[in-house]
Design a protein around this motif. Sequence first.
Motif, PDB file in Angstrom:
ATOM      1  N   VAL A 184       0.839  -1.203   0.000  1.00  0.00           N
ATOM      2  CA  VAL A 184       0.000   0.000   0.000  1.00  0.00           C
ATOM      3  C   VAL A 184       0.875   1.254   0.000  1.00  0.00           C
ATOM      4  N   ALA A 185       1.903   1.274   0.844  1.00  0.00           N
ATOM      5  CA  ALA A 185       2.796   2.428   0.913  1.00  0.00           C
ATOM      6  C   ALA A 185       3.514   2.630  -0.417  1.00  0.00           C
ATOM      7  N   SER A 186       3.967   1.542  -1.019  1.00  0.00           N
ATOM      8  CA  SER A 186       4.652   1.623  -2.309  1.00  0.00           C
ATOM      9  C   SER A 186       3.714   2.151  -3.391  1.00  0.00           C
ATOM     10  N   TRP A 187       2.484   1.656  -3.406  1.00  0.00           N
ATOM     11  CA  TRP A 187       1.486   2.124  -4.376  1.00  0.00           C
ATOM     12  C   TRP A 187       1.226   3.618  -4.201  1.00  0.00           C
ATOM     13  N   ALA A 188       1.090   4.066  -2.953  1.00  0.00           N
ATOM     14  CA  ALA A 188       0.833   5.483  -2.688  1.00  0.00           C
ATOM     15  C   ALA A 188       1.994   6.349  -3.174  1.00  0.00           C
ATOM     16  N   MET A 189       3.216   5.869  -2.996  1.00  0.00           N
ATOM     17  CA  MET A 189       4.377   6.612  -3.489  1.00  0.00           C
ATOM     18  C   MET A 189       4.326   6.760  -5.005  1.00  0.00           C
ATOM     19  N   GLN A 190       3.932   5.697  -5.690  1.00  0.00           N
ATOM     20  CA  GLN A 190       3.853   5.753  -7.148  1.00  0.00           C
ATOM     21  C   GLN A 190       2.773   6.732  -7.605  1.00  0.00           C
ATOM     22  N   VAL A 191       1.660   6.774  -6.887  1.00  0.00           N
ATOM     23  CA  VAL A 191       0.599   7.735  -7.205  1.00  0.00           C
ATOM     24  C   VAL A 191       1.117   9.160  -7.039  1.00  0.00           C
ATOM     25  N   ILE A 192       1.850   9.399  -5.969  1.00  0.00           N
ATOM     26  CA  ILE A 192       2.401  10.729  -5.708  1.00  0.00           C
ATOM     27  C   ILE A 192       3.394  11.129  -6.793  1.00  0.00           C
ATOM     28  N   LEU A 193       4.253  10.201  -7.189  1.00  0.00           N
ATOM     29  CA  LEU A 193       5.230  10.503  -8.234  1.00  0.00           C
ATOM     30  C   LEU A 193       4.541  10.862  -9.546  1.00  0.00           C
TER      31      LEU A 193
END
Length: 208
Positions: A184-193
């Motif tokens: 989930v944290a990794s996915w959120a980082m990708q969304v932010i990028l």
Amino acid sequence: MSGSAGSTRKYSSPLREQQALETRERILRATLDLLNINPFGDISMDDVAKSAGVERRTVFRHFATKEALFDAFWIFINEGMNARTLPSTLDELVHAPIETFQQFDKNQGVIRASIHTPAGYAMRMRTITARRKAFKECFRAADMEPASENGKRAEALFHLLYSAGAWEILKDYAGLTGQEAGEVASWAMQVILKATKPDAGSNLFNGE
């Protein structure tokens, strides 16, 4: 005859030094085991000695006070964690929570103690300079200037998402495993990028 009559020669045994290092590490690992069992309990030097399988005086020979023991313990933990957790590229940073949060699951007591105890807080503050530097270098290497407004926001959110606090909240509030929390944290980082790229179709920060 060499040397003065009153001089003394210091004898250093490599074997003895190695044994001392091994005993020291055994004591630190015993502290780790105790914190994993009871992260908020009042762990005594007697508890540590019993868990390590050494005499109480042996613990004090290596660590004069309980405070000295815990100072050394958090450095010991920090060195081990930093070897795995400080990223060198933005791709590593984005995917780091997946593996790291699984490691947190294996040492839940220690990780929770690092969040909620004064000694744990002090340990985390010792790492903050190296952590900030690593994050900024990851962004710069990916041609994302951390000094820009969106860069600052993205970097700040990455600190939040890749943290013991995020792991704990996702586990306790959302009922996720360490691996699921990391994903989930990794996915959120990708969304932010994606949102912060100049050519992105939308900008989450501006609400567009």
